[in-house]
Design a protein around this motif. Structure first.
Motif, PDB file in Angstrom:
ATOM      1  N   LEU A  86       2.899   6.090  37.950  1.00  0.00           N
ATOM      2  CA  LEU A  86       2.851   4.886  38.782  1.00  0.00           C
ATOM      3  C   LEU A  86       2.722   5.199  40.273  1.00  0.00           C
ATOM      4  CD1 LEU A  86       2.964   1.855  39.144  1.00  0.00           C
ATOM      5  CD2 LEU A  86       5.444   1.962  38.989  1.00  0.00           C
ATOM      6  N   PRO A  87       3.574   6.060  40.888  1.00  0.00           N
ATOM      7  CA  PRO A  87       3.396   6.330  42.321  1.00  0.00           C
ATOM      8  C   PRO A  87       2.027   6.911  42.645  1.00  0.00           C
ATOM      9  CG  PRO A  87       5.546   7.091  41.570  1.00  0.00           C
ATOM     10  CD  PRO A  87       4.762   6.738  40.342  1.00  0.00           C
ATOM     11  N   ARG A  88       1.535   7.820  41.797  1.00  0.00           N
ATOM     12  CA  ARG A  88       0.216   8.412  42.033  1.00  0.00           C
ATOM     13  C   ARG A  88      -0.881   7.359  41.939  1.00  0.00           C
ATOM     14  NH1 ARG A  88      -1.688  11.956  37.323  1.00  0.00           N
ATOM     15  NH2 ARG A  88      -2.224   9.871  36.575  1.00  0.00           N
ATOM     16  N   ASP A  89      -0.806   6.500  40.916  1.00  0.00           N
ATOM     17  CA  ASP A  89      -1.832   5.476  40.738  1.00  0.00           C
ATOM     18  C   ASP A  89      -1.820   4.474  41.894  1.00  0.00           C
ATOM     19  OD1 ASP A  89      -2.516   6.711  38.427  1.00  0.00           O
ATOM     20  OD2 ASP A  89      -1.532   5.275  37.098  1.00  0.00           O
ATOM     21  N   LEU A  90      -0.626   4.191  42.435  1.00  0.00           N
ATOM     22  CA  LEU A  90      -0.550   3.285  43.578  1.00  0.00           C
ATOM     23  C   LEU A  90      -1.257   3.872  44.795  1.00  0.00           C
ATOM     24  CD1 LEU A  90       3.124   2.029  43.252  1.00  0.00           C
ATOM     25  CD2 LEU A  90       1.088   0.613  43.161  1.00  0.00           C
ATOM     26  N   LEU A 416      -1.019   6.295  60.816  1.00  0.00           N
ATOM     27  CA  LEU A 416      -0.808   4.902  60.410  1.00  0.00           C
ATOM     28  C   LEU A 416      -1.226   4.680  58.973  1.00  0.00           C
ATOM     29  CD1 LEU A 416      -0.172   1.926  60.971  1.00  0.00           C
ATOM     30  CD2 LEU A 416      -2.477   1.689  61.916  1.00  0.00           C
ATOM     31  N   LYS A 417      -2.363   5.254  58.566  1.00  0.00           N
ATOM     32  CA  LYS A 417      -2.875   5.055  57.212  1.00  0.00           C
ATOM     33  C   LYS A 417      -1.879   5.581  56.171  1.00  0.00           C
ATOM     34  CE  LYS A 417      -6.655   6.530  54.188  1.00  0.00           C
ATOM     35  NZ  LYS A 417      -6.878   5.215  53.599  1.00  0.00           N
ATOM     36  N   ASP A 418      -1.408   6.814  56.382  1.00  0.00           N
ATOM     37  CA  ASP A 418      -0.470   7.399  55.425  1.00  0.00           C
ATOM     38  C   ASP A 418       0.862   6.649  55.432  1.00  0.00           C
ATOM     39  OD1 ASP A 418      -2.271   9.288  54.569  1.00  0.00           O
ATOM     40  OD2 ASP A 418      -1.602  10.839  55.979  1.00  0.00           O
ATOM     41  N   SER A 419       1.330   6.267  56.609  1.00  0.00           N
ATOM     42  CA  SER A 419       2.597   5.533  56.693  1.00  0.00           C
ATOM     43  C   SER A 419       2.503   4.201  55.967  1.00  0.00           C
ATOM     44  CB  SER A 419       2.968   5.306  58.165  1.00  0.00           C
ATOM     45  OG  SER A 419       3.121   6.524  58.852  1.00  0.00           O
ATOM     46  N   GLU A 424       3.940   0.740  51.464  1.00  0.00           N
ATOM     47  CA  GLU A 424       3.554  -0.307  50.523  1.00  0.00           C
ATOM     48  C   GLU A 424       3.690   0.166  49.085  1.00  0.00           C
ATOM     49  OE1 GLU A 424       0.532  -3.597  51.417  1.00  0.00           O
ATOM     50  OE2 GLU A 424      -0.608  -2.148  50.221  1.00  0.00           O
ATOM     51  N   SER A 425       3.453   1.439  48.827  1.00  0.00           N
ATOM     52  CA  SER A 425       3.651   1.968  47.474  1.00  0.00           C
ATOM     53  C   SER A 425       5.120   1.894  47.079  1.00  0.00           C
ATOM     54  CB  SER A 425       3.154   3.415  47.389  1.00  0.00           C
ATOM     55  OG  SER A 425       1.763   3.486  47.611  1.00  0.00           O
ATOM     56  N   LEU A 426       6.021   2.224  48.007  1.00  0.00           N
ATOM     57  CA  LEU A 426       7.452   2.085  47.733  1.00  0.00           C
ATOM     58  C   LEU A 426       7.803   0.625  47.467  1.00  0.00           C
ATOM     59  CD1 LEU A 426      10.350   3.071  47.587  1.00  0.00           C
ATOM     60  CD2 LEU A 426      10.455   2.959  50.085  1.00  0.00           C
ATOM     61  N   GLN A 427       7.209  -0.284  48.222  1.00  0.00           N
ATOM     62  CA  GLN A 427       7.449  -1.717  48.005  1.00  0.00           C
ATOM     63  C   GLN A 427       7.051  -2.129  46.595  1.00  0.00           C
ATOM     64  OE1 GLN A 427       5.482  -4.466  50.768  1.00  0.00           O
ATOM     65  NE2 GLN A 427       4.895  -5.685  48.976  1.00  0.00           N
ATOM     66  N   TYR A 428       5.870  -1.717  46.146  1.00  0.00           N
ATOM     67  CA  TYR A 428       5.405  -2.095  44.814  1.00  0.00           C
ATOM     68  C   TYR A 428       6.275  -1.484  43.716  1.00  0.00           C
ATOM     69  CZ  TYR A 428       1.079  -4.149  46.642  1.00  0.00           C
ATOM     70  OH  TYR A 428       0.177  -4.935  47.286  1.00  0.00           O
ATOM     71  N   VAL A 429       6.730  -0.261  43.918  1.00  0.00           N
ATOM     72  CA  VAL A 429       7.569   0.379  42.901  1.00  0.00           C
ATOM     73  C   VAL A 429       8.906  -0.353  42.795  1.00  0.00           C
ATOM     74  CG1 VAL A 429       8.835   2.479  42.321  1.00  0.00           C
ATOM     75  CG2 VAL A 429       6.471   2.635  43.062  1.00  0.00           C
ATOM     76  N   ILE A 430       9.481  -0.746  43.928  1.00  0.00           N
ATOM     77  CA  ILE A 430      10.737  -1.503  43.890  1.00  0.00           C
ATOM     78  C   ILE A 430      10.526  -2.838  43.188  1.00  0.00           C
ATOM     79  CG2 ILE A 430      12.470  -2.660  45.307  1.00  0.00           C
ATOM     80  CD1 ILE A 430      12.133  -0.461  47.376  1.00  0.00           C
ATOM     81  N   GLU A 431       9.395  -3.489  43.475  1.00  0.00           N
ATOM     82  CA  GLU A 431       9.121  -4.785  42.853  1.00  0.00           C
ATOM     83  C   GLU A 431       8.808  -4.675  41.368  1.00  0.00           C
ATOM     84  OE1 GLU A 431       6.004  -6.456  45.210  1.00  0.00           O
ATOM     85  OE2 GLU A 431       7.374  -7.206  46.764  1.00  0.00           O
ATOM     86  N   SER A 432       8.576  -3.456  40.875  1.00  0.00           N
ATOM     87  CA  SER A 432       8.346  -3.292  39.441  1.00  0.00           C
ATOM     88  C   SER A 432       9.633  -3.439  38.646  1.00  0.00           C
ATOM     89  CB  SER A 432       7.708  -1.929  39.159  1.00  0.00           C
ATOM     90  OG  SER A 432       8.651  -0.886  39.325  1.00  0.00           O
ATOM     91  N   LEU A 433      10.790  -3.346  39.320  1.00  0.00           N
ATOM     92  CA  LEU A 433      12.066  -3.538  38.638  1.00  0.00           C
ATOM     93  C   LEU A 433      12.231  -5.008  38.270  1.00  0.00           C
ATOM     94  CD1 LEU A 433      14.396  -1.332  40.874  1.00  0.00           C
ATOM     95  CD2 LEU A 433      13.278  -0.708  38.727  1.00  0.00           C
TER      96      LEU A 433
END
Length: 455
Positions: A86-90, A416-419, A424-433
């Motif tokens: 999941l983190p890689r795919d995001l 900026l791009k990497d940040s 946003e990837s962390l946001q999506y992973v948290i929202e997967s709960l």
């Protein structure tokens, strides 16, 4: 000589840099640079207590270790989630190729006369990046990915589409059962003057009303309007439950007062007789409501859970609605039926007052439990090696689910791009709960900066 060598030196430097820039843009290299190899940090199973060990403990100590086992299950789930694809795919959903490196990877042909045609002028150029949609991202066709619907302690119940179908089916079945039971109890009330049966009839009428409320709120939630309700109307579910709990309390206050009036009024001192047909109808109610409870309790939805709680109330209610009049007849005690109606009313009032207060807390933004915050903190801590510090994790109720705010510190030299992509990837992973509705990730470069909001 020095000036003459500068162009030559610059060209050679360009030949050396091109492969390195391309390599850095490799999705796997970018993933390793930002997130890294997230192996589990702890051997959680070492701290788990077996059922046999729990059985031998005293109650207070057993409760402590049962809570510990529950936390271990959640931490293990977080490990499996973060070690999945999941983190890689995001990260791969973001375009890893910057405009400066396009000519190096995809050279423009000399026959192209317009160098500003963009991707159309590049042979075999990759298609534009797919629009990021969490509903698509979380359907990972990988055997290493955890099943989000089987999340331990997370409240997930599969995809949103499947959950909506199950919720709708549960509501329709409950509506059908409550309609049949309401008709049957009206017949019982006509055949007898029992106050216990009257209380059961009121309960059946309110069951029908509760199902109508649940159906209405579910229908409104499905009708999305991103302009009037940008984040949806999911809070209608706990609001509907709260409204119904108030109706239940007020209705049974009236039933309780009627029962007390019969206890103190001499003219009403008569033994109530239940006919065999009335007993059969009440017993069938118990069976049907038991089946409804077994079905509804498996659906993780506040409205359906309210129907499950109501079904339990009905089982208890109908059992004692039969018991009190029968005991009054056998023992020739006229006051047992009225006393039964008063006790049943007190039971319903107490039960639904607790449910109503719980939903009031959820709707007013009550804080998440300590265990929930611990799990969220562990996820943020383990997510990526680029996260230097976590200055704040705040989680609070937004109806049935949680809103989560996380403040993380990144290296100020990170682009900026990497940040953006990392946050946003962390946001999506948290929202997967399953317990989380929305997550907000705030990026900072210094841990001494004040976290949070103005108020």
């Amino acid at each position: 000589m020095i000036l003459g060598n500068e162009p030559h030196s610059s060209v050679n430097h360009g030949h050396v840099r091109r492969p390195s820039i391309t390599a850095l843009q490799n999705p796997h290299m970018r993933y390793m640079r930002l997130i890294g190899n997230n192996n589990p940090r702890y051997q959680w199973e070492r701290y788990r207590k077996t059922p046999l060990e729990l059985k031998q403990m005293k109650k207070k100590i057993r409760e402590y270790y049962e809570r510990t086992n529950s936390l271990i299950d959640r931490y293990i789930y977080i490990d499996s989630l973060l070690d999945s694809t999941l983190p890689r795919d995001l990260l791969q959903t973001y375009n890893p190729v910057s405009p400066e490196t396009i000519p190096e990877t995809y050279p423009v042909s000399s026959s192209d006369t317009n160098p500003h045609q963009g991707y159309d002028s590049i042979p075999d150029a990759p298609p534009p990046p797919m629009k990021k949609r969490p509903s698509y991202l979380y359907k990972i066709a990988d055997e290493e990915s955890p099943l989000l619907g089987d999340e331990v302690g997370g409240g997930g119940s599969g995809s949103a589409e499947n959950t909506a179908k199950v919720v709708k089916l549960a509501i329709y079945l409950s509506l059908l059962a409550n309609t049949l039971l309401l008709i049957s109890k009206i017949l019982v009330a006509i055949m007898t003057n029992s106050l216990s049966v009257l209380a059961s009839l009121v309960d059946a009428a309110l069951d029908f009303l509760s199902t109508a409320i649940v159906w209405t709120t579910t229908t409104l939630i499905e009708r999305r309007d991103k302009y009037l309700y940008p984040v949806g109307r999911s809070r209608l579910e706990p609001i509907g439950v709260l409204v119904f709990s108030i109706i239940m309390i007020v209705s049974f206050l009236q039933v309780g007062l009627t029962s007390l009036k019969h206890l103190i009024t001499p003219a009403t001192h008569a033994i109530v007789l239940l006919t065999p047909s009335a007993i059969i109808i009440m017993l069938s109610t118990i069976v049907i409501k038991t089946l409804c409870f077994l079905w509804c309790r498996s659906v993780r939805n506040s409205s359906v859970q309210a129907l499950a709680a109501d079904a339990v109330t009905d089982v208890v209610f109908n059992f004692f609605s039969i018991l009190f009049p029968l005991l009054g007849t056998w023992l020739e005690l006229w006051w047992l039926d009225a006393l039964g109606g008063a006790l049943l009313s007190a039971y319903v009032i107490t039960s639904w007052a607790g449910i109503g207060l719980e939903h009031v807390e959820n709707l007013t933004g009550a804080a998440a439990s300590g265990d929930e915050r611990n799990v969220l903190l562990y996820m943020a801590m383990r997510f990526a090696k680029s996260i230097k510090a976590i200055t704040s994790v705040n989680a609070y109720r937004n109806g049935d689910l949680l809103n989560v705010e996380v403040d993380i510190v990144l290296d100020e030299r990170l682009g900026l791009k990497d940040s953006h992509d990392l946050g946003e990837s962390l946001q999506y992973v948290i929202e997967s709960l399953g317990v989380v509705d929305r997550a907000f990730v705030h990026l900072d470069y210094d841990s001494t900066n004040p976290p949070g909001h103005l108020r």
